[in-house]
Design an enzyme around this catalytic site. Structure first.
Site, PDB file in Angstrom:
ATOM      1  N   LYS A  47       0.843  -1.200   0.000  1.00 30.40           N
ATOM      2  CA  LYS A  47       0.000   0.000   0.000  1.00 30.40           C
ATOM      3  C   LYS A  47       0.876   1.247   0.000  1.00 30.40           C
ATOM      4  CE  LYS A  47      -0.367   0.412   5.021  1.00 30.40           C
ATOM      5  NZ  LYS A  47      -1.260   0.729   6.153  1.00 30.40           N
ATOM      6  N   TYR A  73      13.467  31.113   5.790  1.00 31.00           N
ATOM      7  CA  TYR A  73      12.298  31.883   6.175  1.00 31.00           C
ATOM      8  C   TYR A  73      12.202  32.105   7.688  1.00 31.00           C
ATOM      9  CZ  TYR A  73      10.413  31.142   1.466  1.00 31.00           C
ATOM     10  OH  TYR A  73      10.209  31.113   0.111  1.00 31.00           O
TER      11      TYR A  73
END
Length: 394
Positions: free
Chosen positions: A48, A283
């Site tokens: 998965k 940032y």
């Protein structure tokens, strides 16, 4: 082409910005180690989430070539993609367990995909698809033994079993599996473990007493496969362990269970520059250089799957030496404070690998980010190319 490096891990393809190298030989070795550990029960290779970020089709093919007769997927789209890639029912059973109303039941039936049923609505939709296609269904009934997620609650279990058996008597389906999932198998000694074992045993006893004759009974995920032999029944479902990471890192690392990490993630320095002390980095200036230094720019960011929570914490290895992310991880890049070191532009940056050569691992990244290794490997984005080595399948 690839180039050599000094860590012993697979090197970046020439010109690549970043690359995830998938060692299919390690994948096969892990499956062999798990098969040896569980002895009798069969093994379902759980692929998965694009095989936990490793590439579902390639890993599924490799697992089948290594002897896995079962593949596990969450969504029907994942299961159908494996069939479309040529992994037919003659090669492997595929179980899909996460259904929503209106799902592609008919196509799943035509492709001979085993389906999990946790409630009466799902059984009703499945039976409608059976009548429409004329293809009988292979069904795994799932009971909620305490995880509180998917699965039929014990008080509703008798009704679900009874309805499934009535449909089976009509030739519409065959109940081939009875199953459940652990809540805390990765925490040995957790009281829920024994409670779930007892609940599952009771659910099995009821279903079998009512006439269900399952092909497989299955409960064990990766941590239970490694630590709870009493949960192995007829089939185990290793996910993380198949990819060489330990689901119980507080008990032991991969090597303690005969496993080798399959994925390594590498990038290439895009810029190296001098910076004065007191210079803000990235940032918000959540990192300021403590003195004159050199900064290295790594051209991967959260759009590539590098967690933003790795800001100021994520470890990398450059030229055999560890550094930490300096400042915030941005969408496409992050910075490391090289402390005056001057590796050349283009030098490889190993974010994580097997750890066999001193490099950080996915577990190290998980700890640095306050999460688990599962999240680190599954979030590596689609714009990071996967390069497969050591495979026996195309």
């Amino acid at each position: 082409m690839t180039t050599a490096n000094t860590t012993g891990t697979a090197a970046l393809t020439t010109g690549a910005r970043a690359e995830a190298t998938i060692d299919l030989g390690a994948l096969r070795d892990n499956l062999a180690a798990l098969r040896e550990r569980v002895a009798g029960p069969e093994l379902m290779a759980v692929v998965k989430a694009d095989a936990y970020g490793h590439g579902a089709v390639r890993c599924a093919r490799e697992a089948v070539a290594a002897g896995a007769r079962w593949l596990g997927t969450a969504t029907p789209e994942e299961a159908l993609a494996l069939r479309a890639a040529g992994i037919g029912p003659d090669r492997a059973r595929i179980l899909c367990w996460l259904w929503t109303p209106g799902g592609p039941w008919q196509e799943a039936l035509r492709q001979r995909i085993d389906v999990s049923v946790s409630g009466r609505w799902a059984l009703a939709e499945l039976l409608a698809a059976v009548r429409e296609t004329g293809v009988s269904a292979r069904v795994h009934l799932k009971v909620d033994t305490g995880l509180g997620r998917n699965g039929c609650q014990p008080h509703d279990w008798p009704d679900l079993v009874d309805e499934a058996l009535r449909a089976q008597a009509e030739g519409l389906l065959e109940v081939v599996g009875l199953w459940s999932h652990f809540a805390a198998a990765d925490e040995p000694g957790h009281p829920s473990i024994q409670a779930q074992l007892d609940s599952f045993a009771a659910a099995l006893a009821f279903a079998e007493g009512a006439g269900v004759r399952p092909e497989v009974r299955h409960l064990a995920n990766s941590p239970a496969t490694l630590t709870l032999p009493q949960s192995h029944y007829d089939l185990v479902r290793p996910g993380l362990a198949m990819y060489g990471l330990s689901p119980v890192p507080d008990l032991g690392g991969p090597a303690d269970y005969g496993l080798r990490p399959v994925m390594s993630l590498t990038a290439r320095l895009a810029l190296v520059k001098s910076a004065p002390g007191g210079h803000g980095v990235s940032y918000g200036h959540h990192y300021t250089t403590p003195g004159p230094t050199t900064l290295g720019l790594v051209p991967v960011g959260y759009a590539d799957g590098v967690p933003r929570h790795a800001s100021n914490t994520g470890p990398v290895q450059i030229g055999g030496k560890w550094y930490r992310v300096a400042g915030r991880v941005a969408m496409d890049q992050f910075v490391v404070d090289l402390g005056g070191d001057t590796p050349g532009v283009g030098t490889e940056v190993l974010l994580f690998g097997s750890g066999e050569h001193g490099e950080p691992t996915a577990e190290d990244w998980g700890r640095a980010c306050g999460t688990i290794s599962y999240e680190i490997i599954t979030r590596i984005g689609s714009r990071v190319p996967r390069r497969y080595v050591g495979g026996v399948t195309a």
